[in-house]
Design an enzyme around this catalytic site. Structure first.
Site, PDB file in Angstrom:
ATOM      1  N   TRP A 102      40.582  64.319  17.669  1.00 59.54           N
ATOM      2  CA  TRP A 102      39.264  63.861  17.236  1.00 59.54           C
ATOM      3  C   TRP A 102      38.528  65.130  16.836  1.00 59.54           C
ATOM      4  O   TRP A 102      38.241  65.982  17.672  1.00 59.54           O
ATOM      5  CB  TRP A 102      38.547  63.149  18.378  1.00 59.54           C
ATOM      6  CG  TRP A 102      37.229  62.576  17.980  1.00 59.54           C
ATOM      7  CD1 TRP A 102      36.994  61.384  17.368  1.00 59.54           C
ATOM      8  CD2 TRP A 102      35.937  63.190  18.171  1.00 59.54           C
ATOM      9  NE1 TRP A 102      35.642  61.210  17.160  1.00 59.54           N
ATOM     10  CE2 TRP A 102      34.973  62.300  17.640  1.00 59.54           C
ATOM     11  CE3 TRP A 102      35.497  64.391  18.720  1.00 59.54           C
ATOM     12  CZ2 TRP A 102      33.604  62.574  17.646  1.00 59.54           C
ATOM     13  CZ3 TRP A 102      34.131  64.667  18.734  1.00 59.54           C
ATOM     14  CH2 TRP A 102      33.212  63.759  18.206  1.00 59.54           C
ATOM     15  N   HIS A 105       5.029  45.833  14.766  1.00 55.41           N
ATOM     16  CA  HIS A 105       4.361  47.140  14.750  1.00 55.41           C
ATOM     17  C   HIS A 105       5.058  48.120  13.805  1.00 55.41           C
ATOM     18  O   HIS A 105       4.966  49.325  13.987  1.00 55.41           O
ATOM     19  CB  HIS A 105       4.282  47.704  16.172  1.00 55.41           C
ATOM     20  CG  HIS A 105       3.430  46.862  17.071  1.00 55.41           C
ATOM     21  ND1 HIS A 105       2.063  46.770  16.933  1.00 55.41           N
ATOM     22  CD2 HIS A 105       3.757  46.008  18.076  1.00 55.41           C
ATOM     23  CE1 HIS A 105       1.581  45.931  17.834  1.00 55.41           C
ATOM     24  NE2 HIS A 105       2.594  45.444  18.542  1.00 55.41           N
ATOM     25  N   LYS A 117      27.574  47.447  19.658  1.00 53.71           N
ATOM     26  CA  LYS A 117      28.927  46.924  19.455  1.00 53.71           C
ATOM     27  C   LYS A 117      29.166  46.619  17.976  1.00 53.71           C
ATOM     28  O   LYS A 117      30.182  46.979  17.400  1.00 53.71           O
ATOM     29  CB  LYS A 117      29.070  45.648  20.264  1.00 53.71           C
ATOM     30  CG  LYS A 117      30.195  45.378  21.157  1.00 53.71           C
ATOM     31  CD  LYS A 117      30.642  46.266  22.238  1.00 53.71           C
ATOM     32  CE  LYS A 117      30.299  47.706  22.251  1.00 53.71           C
ATOM     33  NZ  LYS A 117      30.303  48.330  23.544  1.00 53.71           N
ATOM     34  N   ARG A 134      42.047  58.149  22.016  1.00 50.03           N
ATOM     35  CA  ARG A 134      41.207  59.317  22.310  1.00 50.03           C
ATOM     36  C   ARG A 134      40.876  60.123  21.060  1.00 50.03           C
ATOM     37  O   ARG A 134      40.128  61.095  21.109  1.00 50.03           O
ATOM     38  CB  ARG A 134      41.919  60.220  23.316  1.00 50.03           C
ATOM     39  CG  ARG A 134      42.241  59.541  24.616  1.00 50.03           C
ATOM     40  CD  ARG A 134      43.041  60.456  25.492  1.00 50.03           C
ATOM     41  NE  ARG A 134      42.252  61.561  25.963  1.00 50.03           N
ATOM     42  CZ  ARG A 134      41.574  61.579  27.109  1.00 50.03           C
ATOM     43  NH1 ARG A 134      41.634  60.555  27.914  1.00 50.03           N
ATOM     44  NH2 ARG A 134      40.871  62.617  27.459  1.00 50.03           N
ATOM     45  N   CYS A 168      40.566  63.574  21.962  1.00 48.70           N
ATOM     46  CA  CYS A 168      41.817  64.308  21.782  1.00 48.70           C
ATOM     47  C   CYS A 168      42.767  63.968  22.937  1.00 48.70           C
ATOM     48  O   CYS A 168      42.344  63.866  24.081  1.00 48.70           O
ATOM     49  CB  CYS A 168      41.659  65.812  21.742  1.00 48.70           C
ATOM     50  SG  CYS A 168      40.713  66.391  20.340  1.00 48.70           S
ATOM     51  N   ASN A 206      42.482  70.322  24.252  1.00 42.65           N
ATOM     52  CA  ASN A 206      41.439  69.304  24.285  1.00 42.65           C
ATOM     53  C   ASN A 206      40.206  69.952  24.897  1.00 42.65           C
ATOM     54  O   ASN A 206      40.292  70.550  25.966  1.00 42.65           O
ATOM     55  CB  ASN A 206      41.898  68.114  25.136  1.00 42.65           C
ATOM     56  CG  ASN A 206      40.799  67.091  25.346  1.00 42.65           C
ATOM     57  OD1 ASN A 206      39.842  67.027  24.577  1.00 42.65           O
ATOM     58  ND2 ASN A 206      40.923  66.293  26.388  1.00 42.65           N
ATOM     59  N   GLY A 207      39.069  69.860  24.200  1.00 43.26           N
ATOM     60  CA  GLY A 207      37.840  70.476  24.688  1.00 43.26           C
ATOM     61  C   GLY A 207      37.184  71.268  23.576  1.00 43.26           C
ATOM     62  O   GLY A 207      37.481  71.066  22.402  1.00 43.26           O
ATOM     63  N   LYS A 258      37.518  57.229  22.222  1.00 43.72           N
ATOM     64  CA  LYS A 258      37.132  56.899  23.595  1.00 43.72           C
ATOM     65  C   LYS A 258      37.148  58.168  24.441  1.00 43.72           C
ATOM     66  O   LYS A 258      37.827  59.122  24.099  1.00 43.72           O
ATOM     67  CB  LYS A 258      38.128  55.884  24.160  1.00 43.72           C
ATOM     68  CG  LYS A 258      37.491  54.944  25.172  1.00 43.72           C
ATOM     69  CD  LYS A 258      38.351  53.763  25.435  1.00 43.72           C
ATOM     70  CE  LYS A 258      37.712  52.823  26.419  1.00 43.72           C
ATOM     71  NZ  LYS A 258      36.558  52.097  25.862  1.00 43.72           N
ATOM     72  N   GLU A 309      29.212  49.877  15.680  1.00 45.22           N
ATOM     73  CA  GLU A 309      30.302  50.844  15.868  1.00 45.22           C
ATOM     74  C   GLU A 309      31.637  50.341  15.336  1.00 45.22           C
ATOM     75  O   GLU A 309      32.444  51.126  14.868  1.00 45.22           O
ATOM     76  CB  GLU A 309      30.428  51.316  17.312  1.00 45.22           C
ATOM     77  CG  GLU A 309      31.087  50.367  18.268  1.00 45.22           C
ATOM     78  CD  GLU A 309      31.238  50.936  19.663  1.00 45.22           C
ATOM     79  OE1 GLU A 309      31.787  52.025  19.819  1.00 45.22           O
ATOM     80  OE2 GLU A 309      30.816  50.269  20.625  1.00 45.22           O
ATOM     81  N   GLU A 316      22.942  46.542  23.486  1.00 45.28           N
ATOM     82  CA  GLU A 316      24.393  46.598  23.618  1.00 45.28           C
ATOM     83  C   GLU A 316      25.070  45.828  22.475  1.00 45.28           C
ATOM     84  O   GLU A 316      26.068  46.291  21.901  1.00 45.28           O
ATOM     85  CB  GLU A 316      24.820  46.054  24.991  1.00 45.28           C
ATOM     86  CG  GLU A 316      26.309  45.967  25.248  1.00 45.28           C
ATOM     87  CD  GLU A 316      27.067  47.276  25.053  1.00 45.28           C
ATOM     88  OE1 GLU A 316      26.460  48.340  24.906  1.00 45.28           O
ATOM     89  OE2 GLU A 316      28.314  47.210  25.005  1.00 45.28           O
TER      90      GLU A 316
END
Ligand code: F6R
Length: 598
Positions: free
Chosen positions: A74, A496, A477, A27, A2, A100-101, A593, A480, A473
């Site tokens: 978000w 296994h 990438k 954000r 946000c 925001n929060g 982000k 996402e 990683e």
């Protein structure tokens, strides 16, 4: 997570807020909204979707506004929709807020307000803030804002407009970032510094439990007891170029191309004769027995890479996801330090984990890319990465910078423990070789592989030792930003269980950069090929085998540093695959982000 923006001054509030929201869009991009004073009324426009949808909805409206607040969301509570978009007005339209929060006690607060007859318009936690302010019996607006500290629990950065106080904005902050910007044309509020570049000459990061009150002339700051505070501003040192997309179509592409520079600038910063290493607690480091590295997502993966590097230097490193560290039973260990990694320095889980470590008196080192971030203020010691602003949601150049800083830190500790002169200069030379190789790298076969992946449903990345960390990683990438199901595995673990999923429709990307493990990896490649999968090998070694469908040849450097190189084509692979699928790599589905909520 946000983005909040506020503006009061001579310029058009609508333009300043829309431009600011565009910069904060990374954000969160579920919905966006704006509320400005217009002829004494609070005029609200909000829209599901990205900031461009809001811009379109604003059309010719709000032309004469000079004070307002905006938000890009978000979603946490309530799905993305017009009604759940911020700002929120109180029931009688006398108060407007953006938040925001997360308000953790919102259900209790909402229930109480509903019992008093207040009708809510949204499903969000945030709307209670506007309703509480409207209902407050405090004699002044400042006191109403102060009262929020005692009523709300959770994390919040909030900007507030009160009808009747035209050209004034109030804000409070607890556990969520908020910044005040100053210019000759007025004052700004913003969730991050990036949105203030080119608009303000100076800024001030709000501290915990502060209240800010701005108008077009001045800014006043109070603590939670309403004691006025002195304000010191920091000069804005970012330029428009630092945050612009330049000639690239996407930030992610630009940021991948900046990987070599991010490594170079970070290793320069790691020179032991200059900050920050001289500040580290030598007495503790020389007797160190245990390092715990804590982070989330890509930052955690950087820690995993360093874990292998540290082991080669006889250092025991434990990597823990911040969200797990927070809630697992704490066991004290002698001579331990914690290293927290966070690109943004605002990730809620990482910040809370740091507070826990500090409460147990463990020395806490923070590796972060944002000098102005919350985590910097909480850290005992800070090692900055110098990747520059990272705007694409998927982290790339910051990952390489984090590994670089970790390698330097581990070398430093190793030298202290073994009473030898610090060898960072040797590491520096080796990393300069990495930089040179990456600068000249031409991403062979990546377009072709992206073409294959775009139509593949399932991809596996496998590796042994440090190559497993890279595979984690690379897999993160790809999934996402391209929405392809991808998993990473230790090469030896495949048989296994997961081998059951391997068939003709699968692509397995094998990373193999460690000489001593190469033959073992080849054995696994034969086993995979026998099940019909397409096998892609990422390596610096010369190899010919019918079992391999494609080789992504990477340049050779010191074996211990190969992780800096092997991830590079795989970052680009994720990017190219997303673009081929017609997706926006900078704004992946459901993500944002700077994850400032738990
Ligand atoms: C993935 C990604 C995330 C972040 C994670 C931690 O590409 O960017 O996994 O790495 O959210 O963020 P920071 O490093 O800001 O704490």
């Amino acid at each position: 997570m946000c983005g909040i923006i506020g503006y009061v001054g001579n310029r058009s509030a609508k333009l300043e807020i829309l431009e600011g929201l565009k910069m904060l869009e990374y954000r969160g991009y579920d919905s966006a909204g704006i509320c400005c004073f217009e002829k004494g009324e609070l005029k609200l426009i909000k829209k599901k979707g990205k900031v461009d949808a809001l811009k379109y909805a604003c059309n010719e409206q709000l032309k004469d506004a000079h004070c307002g607040i905006g938000h890009t969301r978000w979603a946490t509570h309530g799905n993305p929709s017009d009604k759940n978009a911020h700002p929120f007005l109180s029931e009688n339209n006398s108060v407007a807020i953006v938040h925001n929060g997360i308000i953790e006690n919102f259900e209790m607060l909402k229930g109480n307000l509903q019992k008093q007859g207040v009708r809510f318009r949204s499903e969000t936690d945030s709307e209670v803030i506007a309703q509480l302010l409207q209902k407050s019996k405090c004699e002044s607006e400042l006191k109403k804002v102060q009262e929020l500290f005692s009523k709300l629990s959770g994390s919040f950065a909030i900007a507030i407009l009160f009808k009747g106080l035209e050209n004034q904005i109030f804000a409070i902050k607890k556990n969520s970032p908020l910044i005040v910007g100053k210019s000759k044309d007025g004052f700004y509020l913003s969730s991050d510094v990036n949105a203030l570049v080119d608009k303000t000459t100076e800024y001030r990061i709000m501290e915990e439990n502060e209240i800010v009150w701005i108008d077009n002339q001045d800014c006043y700051v109070f603590d939670a007891n309403l004691q006025a505070k002195e304000i010191t501003y920091t000069p804005m040192n970012l330029t428009k170029e630092d945050i612009s997309i330049g000639a690239f179509e996407h930030y992610m592409h630009k940021e991948i191309m900046q990987v070599p520079t991010a490594i170079k600038l970070t290793i320069n910063e790691c020179e032991p004769m200059v900050n920050p290493y001289t500040k580290l607690p030598k007495e503790i480091l020389k007797d160190l027995k245990h390092i715990t590295i804590i982070g989330c997502g890509t930052a955690f993966n950087a820690g995993m890479t360093a874990q292998h590097y540290a082991r080669e230097r006889d250092l025991i490193v434990d990597c823990v996801y911040a969200s797990e560290y927070r809630y697992r039973k704490f066991l004290s260990q002698d001579n331990e330090i914690c290293v927290f990694i966070s690109q943004s320095g605002e990730t809620a889980d990482t910040i809370e984990a740091l507070k826990i470590a500090k409460s147990h008196n463990i020395p806490c080192i923070v590796i972060t890319n944002v000098a102005t971030s919350t985590i910097n203020k909480l850290a005992d010691y800070v090692i900055p990465t110098k990747a520059g602003p990272e705007i694409a949601v998927a982290s790339t150049k910051a990952y390489n910078a984090q590994i670089t800083a970790l390698f330097a830190l581990i070398d430093y500790i190793y030298c202290l423990k073994n009473k030898i002169n610090c060898r960072t200069c040797i590491l520096k030379d080796k990393l300069y070789d990495v930089v040179k190789k990456l600068e000249n790298y031409s991403f062979n076969n990546i377009d072709e592989l992206a073409e294959i992946l775009k139509d593949t449903e399932r991809v596996f990345f496998i590796g042994r030792g440090v190559d497993y960390a890279t595979s984690q990683e690379a897999s993160l990438k790809l999934k996402e930003i391209s929405n392809i199901h991808s998993e990473s595995l230790y090469t030896g673990e495949l048989k296994h269980g997961t081998l059951a999923l391997i068939d003709h429709s699968t692509v397995v990307i094998v990373i193999s950069t460690q000489k001593n493990l190469f033959d073992k990896t080849m054995n696994s490649i034969y086993e995979i090929k026998a099940r019909g999968a397409k096998v892609v090998l990422v390596t610096q070694f010369e190899v010919e085998s019918d079992a391999i469908d494609m080789i992504i040849k990477i340049p050779c450097t010191d074996q211990m540093l190969m992780a800096e190189i092997s991830i590079y084509p795989l970052q680009m692979l994720a990017y190219k695959t997303a673009v081929l699928k017609g997706l926006d790599p900078d704004k992946p589905r459901n993500l944002a982000k700077s994850v400032t909520v738990e």
